[in-house]
Motif scaffolding. Structure first.
Motif, short mmCIF file in Angstrom:
data_model
loop_
_atom_site.label_atom_id
_atom_site.label_comp_id
_atom_site.label_asym_id
_atom_site.label_seq_id
_atom_site.Cartn_x
_atom_site.Cartn_y
_atom_site.Cartn_z
N ALA A 1 16.17 -4.47 -2.61
CA ALA A 1 15.16 -3.40 -3.04
C ALA A 1 14.67 -2.57 -1.95
O ALA A 1 14.26 -1.45 -2.01
CB ALA A 1 13.98 -4.24 -3.68
N ARG B 1 14.70 1.49 -1.36
CA ARG B 1 13.86 2.31 -1.28
C ARG B 1 14.01 3.29 -0.13
O ARG B 1 13.85 4.25 -0.21
CB ARG B 1 12.87 1.26 -1.11
N ARG C 1 14.61 11.81 -0.70
CA ARG C 1 13.47 12.51 -0.93
C ARG C 1 12.83 13.25 -0.09
O ARG C 1 12.30 14.48 -0.14
CB ARG C 1 12.61 11.50 -1.81
N TRP D 1 -1.01 3.08 1.01
CA TRP D 1 -0.69 3.04 -0.48
C TRP D 1 0.22 4.48 -0.78
O TRP D 1 1.31 4.23 -1.46
CB TRP D 1 -1.93 3.33 -1.28
N LEU E 1 3.39 4.57 2.96
CA LEU E 1 4.17 3.50 3.91
C LEU E 1 4.51 2.57 2.84
O LEU E 1 5.54 1.99 3.05
CB LEU E 1 3.31 2.75 4.65
N THR E 2 4.04 2.51 1.47
CA THR E 2 4.62 1.54 0.69
C THR E 2 4.82 2.13 -1.01
O THR E 2 5.25 1.41 -1.72
CB THR E 2 3.54 0.54 0.21
N CYS E 3 5.18 3.73 -0.64
CA CYS E 3 5.40 4.15 -1.77
C CYS E 3 6.97 4.53 -2.09
O CYS E 3 7.66 4.52 -1.18
CB CYS E 3 4.66 5.56 -2.10
N PRO F 1 7.52 6.18 -8.09
CA PRO F 1 6.15 6.02 -8.05
C PRO F 1 5.29 7.27 -8.08
O PRO F 1 4.32 7.50 -8.44
CB PRO F 1 5.68 4.96 -7.12
N GLU F 2 6.20 8.38 -7.42
CA GLU F 2 5.38 9.61 -7.17
C GLU F 2 5.85 10.71 -8.18
O GLU F 2 5.57 12.03 -8.19
CB GLU F 2 5.64 9.83 -6.00
N ARG G 1 -8.00 7.31 -10.58
CA ARG G 1 -8.55 7.39 -9.43
C ARG G 1 -10.10 8.03 -9.62
O ARG G 1 -11.33 7.61 -9.11
CB ARG G 1 -8.18 8.19 -8.38
N GLU H 1 -0.95 0.12 -11.45
CA GLU H 1 -1.24 0.10 -10.00
C GLU H 1 -2.44 0.62 -9.46
O GLU H 1 -3.12 -0.03 -8.54
CB GLU H 1 -0.01 0.99 -9.47
N GLU H 2 -2.93 1.88 -10.04
CA GLU H 2 -4.23 2.31 -9.48
C GLU H 2 -5.12 1.42 -9.82
O GLU H 2 -6.42 1.42 -9.21
CB GLU H 2 -4.51 3.62 -10.21
N ARG I 1 -5.09 -1.38 -7.44
CA ARG I 1 -5.88 -0.99 -6.25
C ARG I 1 -7.13 -0.72 -5.94
O ARG I 1 -7.69 -1.18 -4.80
CB ARG I 1 -5.07 0.49 -5.95
N LEU J 1 -0.71 -7.57 -6.40
CA LEU J 1 -1.77 -6.91 -6.08
C LEU J 1 -3.39 -7.54 -6.00
O LEU J 1 -4.45 -7.01 -6.02
CB LEU J 1 -1.91 -5.34 -6.71
N VAL K 1 2.99 -4.84 5.22
CA VAL K 1 3.13 -3.42 4.78
C VAL K 1 4.64 -3.55 4.16
O VAL K 1 4.93 -3.13 3.19
CB VAL K 1 2.95 -2.43 5.91
N LEU L 1 4.86 -5.23 1.05
CA LEU L 1 4.24 -4.57 -0.12
C LEU L 1 5.04 -3.61 -0.61
O LEU L 1 5.15 -3.35 -1.99
CB LEU L 1 2.82 -4.06 0.29
N ALA L 2 5.67 -2.88 0.28
CA ALA L 2 6.53 -1.77 -0.01
C ALA L 2 7.84 -2.40 -0.93
O ALA L 2 7.93 -1.60 -1.89
CB ALA L 2 7.29 -1.10 1.33
N THR L 3 8.43 -3.36 -0.58
CA THR L 3 9.39 -3.87 -1.37
C THR L 3 8.86 -4.62 -2.64
O THR L 3 9.75 -4.16 -3.68
CB THR L 3 10.02 -5.20 -0.69
N ARG M 1 6.54 -3.26 -4.28
CA ARG M 1 6.27 -2.02 -5.22
C ARG M 1 7.63 -1.75 -5.92
O ARG M 1 7.87 -1.31 -6.68
CB ARG M 1 5.17 -1.22 -4.47
N ARG M 2 8.46 -1.65 -4.89
CA ARG M 2 9.86 -1.08 -5.42
C ARG M 2 10.41 -1.94 -6.52
O ARG M 2 10.82 -1.64 -7.28
CB ARG M 2 10.82 -1.09 -4.13
N LEU M 3 10.36 -3.16 -6.26
CA LEU M 3 10.79 -4.32 -7.36
C LEU M 3 10.03 -3.90 -8.73
O LEU M 3 10.73 -4.16 -9.67
CB LEU M 3 10.61 -5.83 -6.88
N GLN N 1 11.54 -1.25 -10.48
CA GLN N 1 12.99 -1.40 -10.94
C GLN N 1 12.78 -2.18 -12.13
O GLN N 1 13.38 -2.00 -13.31
CB GLN N 1 13.63 -2.41 -9.85
#
Lengths: 335, 373
Positions: free
Chosen positions: A237, A241, A248, A330, A333-335, B7-8, B20, B80-81, B84, B254, B282, B285-287, B289-291, B294
């Motif tokens: 994963a 990413r 991207r 948010w 760095l983790t997106c 996610p974006e 938000r 997620e929001e 958060r 989270l 960090v 957390l990044a991993t 969120r990716r999972l 998925q």
């Protein structure tokens, strides 16, 4: 990932899979990989490369790792990618980073330690501390190769430069990007080796019987096997990413650099878990020279730190998080 | 490899902005404080109704049933929001996360029409009648019985650790409808109104002094036939599916994010070691969120990502606890707000690795999947 992923995996498997595990890093295998153009994947055909993308290179490096092969496909491809604006590509070019360099005697003698497979190369792209890249012909006067090996017996040679001519490569990409791409390929190779170790271990505990049943039926063994699986899923994963962030946001973006660092941190953790657990579950069988496991675990012990220390990657991420605050964590760095 | 909606993705940006703005406004008005574990402990029907009014509950369900007809990715962006922001979402969380999807998959058209719009409007609040005094991690050991009677079923038994039962309008109920040799057979799922005569709810106060758990007693409780969910005797397959929905979501990593956000404000001046530890968090957390993206993508493709979801929960819960450990390191006596947030998260933390599948059970699920002959 890449639309050619299956095909590329098949190519690697055809070349390497039939070779005994202890011979998978031989000149013979390298020659076959070179004939297929794999060491130049991700380099434009116009620049003498094989075409394809960095994604394709990731696929190849991971597949090689899965077969416990650390031949310098990634190094060649990245060196040729770095050269592409200035010179023709070639599979016998490798890559070195000067930030770990030490000066000897006087400041004119530079030693760059542990360059992968340097003895096999004819030239090397050297990134200096200041960020500029230079081209070093290994046959030129004042250039020496001092042989060494890592735990897996893979060449990690010192490059010693005694006032050698080092033409600049003005078109070379940024140091940070090159370093991140290189580090990420190492993490990719780790992922391959981790899956290789996992596959061996899974097979072993399902087949080996003790106490009247397969080892896998003992809950503690099953749990340990699952922690290996968790570690490989986690690393994949992180890698997907990082590769996605490269596509991207571009290779010089903080998002990509941070994602590559995060992958490095994750690769170190996964390597440690998988090597230790694979040996534990294999028992005494796994520690013999004959059994193939050590070809994987020695690489899991060697590779993670070779492209930059895990602690440095972690610290870099921590500093970015503190500098940017929660919003950066948010959204970037983790997106 | 799974394709993952980013996610974006631009089509999700508007959803993130809506959440938000709403949470920002509520905080500015002093209507809630971000707290760790607020998806389970932060019960505020008014907040849930605000989300419902914006179409943010049941967002993946068909519009016919009051849903939004959108993707799992859209739902994930919203959740997620919310997490958060540490928002009080407990009133609708269970209905939105697992009861709605279960009714959609297994319910009759009548049951869907009856239940789903109520959840989507945040009028119905669900609790989960699953665990029992003798059936915790071993869920198939349930003893609560449902016996056929004229026009429906008569339920007797006890359920325990039922979060929010004292505030719920409905409960999901897992009961035994047949005595069989194999305990995974003969189970059936029901939807029950909490105001049905014969249901008694008594509080169980947790170690933090909070009341969210309850024990529910069912004494000759009548459940009409149309409230059977899915097929009689087939609940085991249905409930394990439901649990895999439950496991792959962002609340599995989270829960302590509000604390993490506070530590980021206060972690400076603690040196290289702190930077390193923070960097590992960090990366994790990044991993994670990716999972979770998925898993959402797999669900959108109609797959049941059992190993990925179990992996996510296992790693996610570890991350939640790592955040608490990290907060302790950066928490100096002069930082009262951080100290209070740390204490609150710590007291909630033992539940993280237990609810929704204990860590040990998750590993055994992964091992079972992986060692199939």
């Amino acid at each position: 990932m890449s639309e050619y992923a299956e095909e590329l995996r098949g190519l690697v498997s055809d070349v390497v899979g039939g070779t005994p595990v202890e011979a998978r890093s031989s000149d013979e295998v390298w020659r076959k990989l070179a004939e297929l153009g794999l060491p130049l994947v991700g380099v434009d055909e116009a620049a003498g490369g094989s075409g394809g993308s960095y994604d394709d290179l990731v696929t190849v490096v991971r597949a090689l790792g899965e077969h416990a092969t650390g031949l310098p496909v990634g190094e060649s491809a990245l060196a040729s990618w770095a050269l592409a604006h200035d010179r023709a590509a070639g599979e016998r070019v490798t890559l070195a980073f000067g930030m770990d360099a030490v000066y000897e005697d006087d400041l004119s003698v530079v030693r760059i330690p542990c360059v992968p497979w340097l003895r096999q190369a004819s030239a090397v792209v050297v990134y200096g501390r200041s960020g500029g890249a230079t081209y070093v012909d290994l046959d030129a006067p004042g250039v020496e190769v001092h042989e060494g090996v890592n735990l897996a017996g893979e060449p990690r040679d010192d490059l010693v430069l005694r006032g050698a001519a080092m033409p600049n490569l003005p078109g070379a990409p940024d140091l940070a990007e090159a370093r991140a791409r290189f580090g990420l390929l190492r993490s990719v190779a780790v992922a391959g080796a981790a899956v290789g170790a996992y596959t061996l271990t899974r097979g072993y505990v399902m087949q080996r019987e003790q106490f009247g049943k397969p080892l896998a039926r003992i809950p503690a063994v099953a749990t340990a096997l699952a922690t290996m699986r968790v570690a490989t899923v986690r690393l994949d994963a992180a890698l997907e990413r990082a590769v996605a962030n490269l596509a991207r946001s571009g290779g010089t973006s903080q998002r990509f650099l941070a994602a590559a660092a995060a992958a490095g941190v994750t690769a170190a953790a996964t390597a440690a878990t998988c090597a230790r657990t694979a040996h534990q579950l294999h028992g005494a069988m796994g520690v013999t020279a004959e059994y193939p496991l050590h070809h994987y675990t020695k690489r899991l012990w060697s590779w993670p730190e070779e492209a930059g220390a895990e602690a440095d990657c972690a610290r870099y991420l921590g500093q970015l998080a503190l500098a940017g605050g929660e919003a950066a964590v948010w959204d970037e760095l983790t997106c | 490899m799974t394709t993952t909606t980013s996610p974006e993705a631009p089509e999700l940006a508007d959803l993130r902005t809506q959440v938000r703005e709403l949470t920002g406004q509520w905080r500015a008005d002093g209507r809630y404080e971000p707290r760790s574990d607020n998806w389970m402990r932060g019960f505020d029907p008014d907040f849930s109704r605000e989300l419902a009014a914006r179409g943010l509950i049941g967002i993946t369900w068909p519009r016919t049933y009051g849903g939004g007809g959108r993707s799992q990715a859209a739902r994930l962006a919203v959740n997620e929001e919310l997490l958060r922001a540490g928002a009080p979402v407990a009133a609708h969380w269970i209905g939105d996360r697992q009861i709605g999807p279960a009714v959609l998959r297994h319910g009759t058209p009548e049951l869907r029409a009856e239940i789903l719009p109520g959840i989507a409007a945040a009028r119905y609040v669900f609790c989960l009648g699953m665990s029992e005094p003798e059936a915790g991690s071993d869920l198939a050991a349930v003893r609560t019985t449902a016996a056929r009677v004229d026009g429906g079923w008569r339920v007797n038994g006890r359920k325990i650790w039922t979060t929010g039962a004292h505030k719920a309008t409905h409960t999901y109920l897992l009961a035994r409808t047949e005595r069989t040799e194999r305990k995974h057979e003969g189970l059936t799922e029901f939807i029950v109104d909490m105001d049905t005569p014969g249901i008694e709810v008594s509080p169980i106060v947790d170690l933090a002094g909070d009341h969210h758990f309850n024990e529910m007693t069912f004494t000759d409780v009548f459940v009409p036939e149309h409230r059977v969910l899915g097929t009689v005797g087939n609940a085991w397959r249905q409930v394990t599916e439901q649990l895999s929905f439950e496991r792959g979501g962002p609340e599995r990593f989270l829960s302590t994010y509000p604390l993490f956000a506070l530590t980021l404000r206060d972690a400076e001046a603690h040196g290289a070691d702190t930077e390193e530890r923070l960097g590992r968090l960090v990366a994790d957390l990044a991993t994670l969120r990716r999972l979770t993206w998925q898993v959402a993508a797999s669900l959108d493709q109609g797959a049941a990502p059992v190993v990925d979801a179990a992996t996510l929960k296992y790693l996610g819960n570890a991350f939640e606890n790592d955040v608490v450990d990290f907060a302790r390191r950066v928490c100096t006596p002069d930082r009262a707000e951080l100290h209070a947030a740390w204490a609150q998260a710590l007291l909630a933390s033992p539940g993280f690795t237990i609810r929704g599948g204990a860590a040990d059970v998750l590993l055994s699920i992964i091992a079972k999947q992986e060692t199939r002959p």
